[in-house]
Design a protein around this motif. Sequence first.
Motif, PDB file in Angstrom:
ATOM      1  N   SER A  32       7.318 -11.796   0.961  1.00 55.84           N
ATOM      2  CA  SER A  32       8.092 -11.278   2.095  1.00 55.84           C
ATOM      3  C   SER A  32       7.255 -11.265   3.371  1.00 55.84           C
ATOM      4  O   SER A  32       6.031 -11.102   3.329  1.00 55.84           O
ATOM      5  N   LEU A  33       7.937 -11.418   4.489  1.00 58.39           N
ATOM      6  CA  LEU A  33       7.285 -11.363   5.786  1.00 58.39           C
ATOM      7  C   LEU A  33       6.718  -9.972   6.046  1.00 58.39           C
ATOM      8  O   LEU A  33       5.626  -9.829   6.604  1.00 58.39           O
ATOM      9  N   ASP A  34       7.428  -8.940   5.617  1.00 66.84           N
ATOM     10  CA  ASP A  34       6.946  -7.572   5.807  1.00 66.84           C
ATOM     11  C   ASP A  34       5.644  -7.331   5.060  1.00 66.84           C
ATOM     12  O   ASP A  34       4.752  -6.621   5.555  1.00 66.84           O
ATOM     13  N   TYR A  35       5.530  -7.929   3.860  1.00 68.83           N
ATOM     14  CA  TYR A  35       4.288  -7.779   3.090  1.00 68.83           C
ATOM     15  C   TYR A  35       3.113  -8.393   3.852  1.00 68.83           C
ATOM     16  O   TYR A  35       2.054  -7.773   3.987  1.00 68.83           O
ATOM     17  N   LEU A  36       3.297  -9.626   4.363  1.00 71.56           N
ATOM     18  CA  LEU A  36       2.212 -10.263   5.107  1.00 71.56           C
ATOM     19  C   LEU A  36       1.891  -9.509   6.390  1.00 71.56           C
ATOM     20  O   LEU A  36       0.725  -9.429   6.799  1.00 71.56           O
ATOM     21  N   ARG A  37       2.896  -8.943   7.034  1.00 75.16           N
ATOM     22  CA  ARG A  37       2.636  -8.140   8.224  1.00 75.16           C
ATOM     23  C   ARG A  37       1.753  -6.945   7.890  1.00 75.16           C
ATOM     24  O   ARG A  37       0.840  -6.605   8.640  1.00 75.16           O
ATOM     25  N   GLY A  38       2.023  -6.324   6.767  1.00 80.33           N
ATOM     26  CA  GLY A  38       1.205  -5.192   6.334  1.00 80.33           C
ATOM     27  C   GLY A  38      -0.217  -5.593   6.017  1.00 80.33           C
ATOM     28  O   GLY A  38      -1.172  -4.891   6.369  1.00 80.33           O
ATOM     29  N   GLN A  39      -0.369  -6.762   5.342  1.00 87.64           N
ATOM     30  CA  GLN A  39      -1.700  -7.249   5.013  1.00 87.64           C
ATOM     31  C   GLN A  39      -2.476  -7.635   6.275  1.00 87.64           C
ATOM     32  O   GLN A  39      -3.681  -7.395   6.379  1.00 87.64           O
ATOM     33  N   CYS A  40      -1.779  -8.237   7.240  1.00 84.65           N
ATOM     34  CA  CYS A  40      -2.418  -8.620   8.502  1.00 84.65           C
ATOM     35  C   CYS A  40      -2.863  -7.381   9.272  1.00 84.65           C
ATOM     36  O   CYS A  40      -3.965  -7.353   9.837  1.00 84.65           O
ATOM     37  N   LYS A  41      -2.021  -6.377   9.303  1.00 84.45           N
ATOM     38  CA  LYS A  41      -2.379  -5.132  10.002  1.00 84.45           C
ATOM     39  C   LYS A  41      -3.619  -4.507   9.376  1.00 84.45           C
ATOM     40  O   LYS A  41      -4.519  -4.027  10.068  1.00 84.45           O
ATOM     41  N   ARG A  42      -3.684  -4.553   8.045  1.00 85.88           N
ATOM     42  CA  ARG A  42      -4.869  -4.023   7.360  1.00 85.88           C
ATOM     43  C   ARG A  42      -6.114  -4.809   7.756  1.00 85.88           C
ATOM     44  O   ARG A  42      -7.181  -4.235   7.988  1.00 85.88           O
ATOM     45  N   ALA A  43      -5.980  -6.149   7.849  1.00 84.11           N
ATOM     46  CA  ALA A  43      -7.121  -6.996   8.228  1.00 84.11           C
ATOM     47  C   ALA A  43      -7.568  -6.724   9.659  1.00 84.11           C
ATOM     48  O   ALA A  43      -8.764  -6.783   9.978  1.00 84.11           O
ATOM     49  N   GLU A  44      -6.625  -6.422  10.552  1.00 78.28           N
ATOM     50  CA  GLU A  44      -6.969  -6.105  11.944  1.00 78.28           C
ATOM     51  C   GLU A  44      -7.697  -4.776  12.042  1.00 78.28           C
ATOM     52  O   GLU A  44      -8.612  -4.607  12.858  1.00 78.28           O
ATOM     53  N   GLU A  45      -7.315  -3.829  11.199  1.00 75.98           N
ATOM     54  CA  GLU A  45      -7.915  -2.491  11.241  1.00 75.98           C
ATOM     55  C   GLU A  45      -9.198  -2.409  10.431  1.00 75.98           C
ATOM     56  O   GLU A  45     -10.050  -1.556  10.694  1.00 75.98           O
ATOM     57  N   GLN A  46      -9.360  -3.287   9.438  1.00 76.92           N
ATOM     58  CA  GLN A  46     -10.537  -3.279   8.565  1.00 76.92           C
ATOM     59  C   GLN A  46     -11.152  -4.678   8.580  1.00 76.92           C
ATOM     60  O   GLN A  46     -10.726  -5.543   7.814  1.00 76.92           O
ATOM     61  N   PRO A  47     -12.131  -4.933   9.438  1.00 73.73           N
ATOM     62  CA  PRO A  47     -12.726  -6.271   9.518  1.00 73.73           C
ATOM     63  C   PRO A  47     -13.208  -6.808   8.174  1.00 73.73           C
ATOM     64  O   PRO A  47     -13.212  -8.022   7.960  1.00 73.73           O
ATOM     65  N   SER A  48     -13.621  -5.911   7.256  1.00 71.11           N
ATOM     66  CA  SER A  48     -14.099  -6.370   5.958  1.00 71.11           C
ATOM     67  C   SER A  48     -12.992  -7.028   5.139  1.00 71.11           C
ATOM     68  O   SER A  48     -13.254  -7.739   4.172  1.00 71.11           O
TER      69      SER A  48
END
Length: 299
Positions: free
Chosen positions: A33-49
């Motif tokens: 789902s697009l919502d799932y990837l949006r959530g994963q992307c947001k996590r990557a933006e907030e957590q560089p690791s």
Amino acid sequence: EFYPVLFAADPEDDWRDEKTWFKANPLLGESISLDYLRGQCKRAEEQPSFENTFRRLHLNQWTEQAERIIQMSKWDECKRELSIQDYYGRQCFAGLDLSSTRDVTAFVLVFPEEDGGVTVFPYFWIPEDTVDQKAGADQRVVRNFAAQGHVELTDGNEVDINQLCHRVIEICEPFDIQHIGFDPWNATGVTQGLKDRGMPEHILLKMPQSFGTYNEPFKRLISMTGNQKFRHDGNTVLRWMASNLSHKEDPSGNIRPDKGKSAEKIDGICAMLMGIALATQHAIDVSVYSTTGSGVVLF
């Protein structure tokens, strides 16, 4: 009977752009789902690791190491138009990472700023013969860095101590050098060479490569790249090393660079963190430099 197709984002694509996601995920919206990837992307933006994990798993992109602790988009936002001449006479701290005699040596000047941030200027050396022994791609990378003036090639098949000491003294000359931190491993020849050339012994400080040395400056660097209080001139070698950076974490949450896990060299980052550590511990109020003229104050 077998037709393989690989879907992946191009290296230059913005991993945060939803259009990029569709390149690597032709069934986006169906099997994922697009919502799932949006959530994963947001996590990557907030957590560089988590950035490299997102890019590897969801965009099929090659990354420098498994986990990135510094977000390179934030690093790039910290680039400034800088002239080192503007810092003549300023209070300065530095780190010296000698690495191996056959590999990269890094020296990084760190200037504390009034807003609590720092400005850095790096220098790098590598033996000429070592470059010739590298495989094609690695040799081209180093030669390109040298052509840009970002790496100095020393004579022979190991770092020339006399040449290195002369350059370090020359680099330090216009500044009010407070301390230079160095990894004591294999450093006796260089530190003695610096003292023989007039550098006071109290300026040179041993800094073991431990969590105690690196934890505070490492976390400060991450914070400063986020709020743009970290300033650099876009040096391509230092950026390359930042992109290679991996880390270790102890049970108490302390962190330090991990040379073993890093895909390529990170010597410049280690030298820079030593300088940031010293600037944090010993810097005096730098606002005086905005009202007084610069005076060259080294030895």
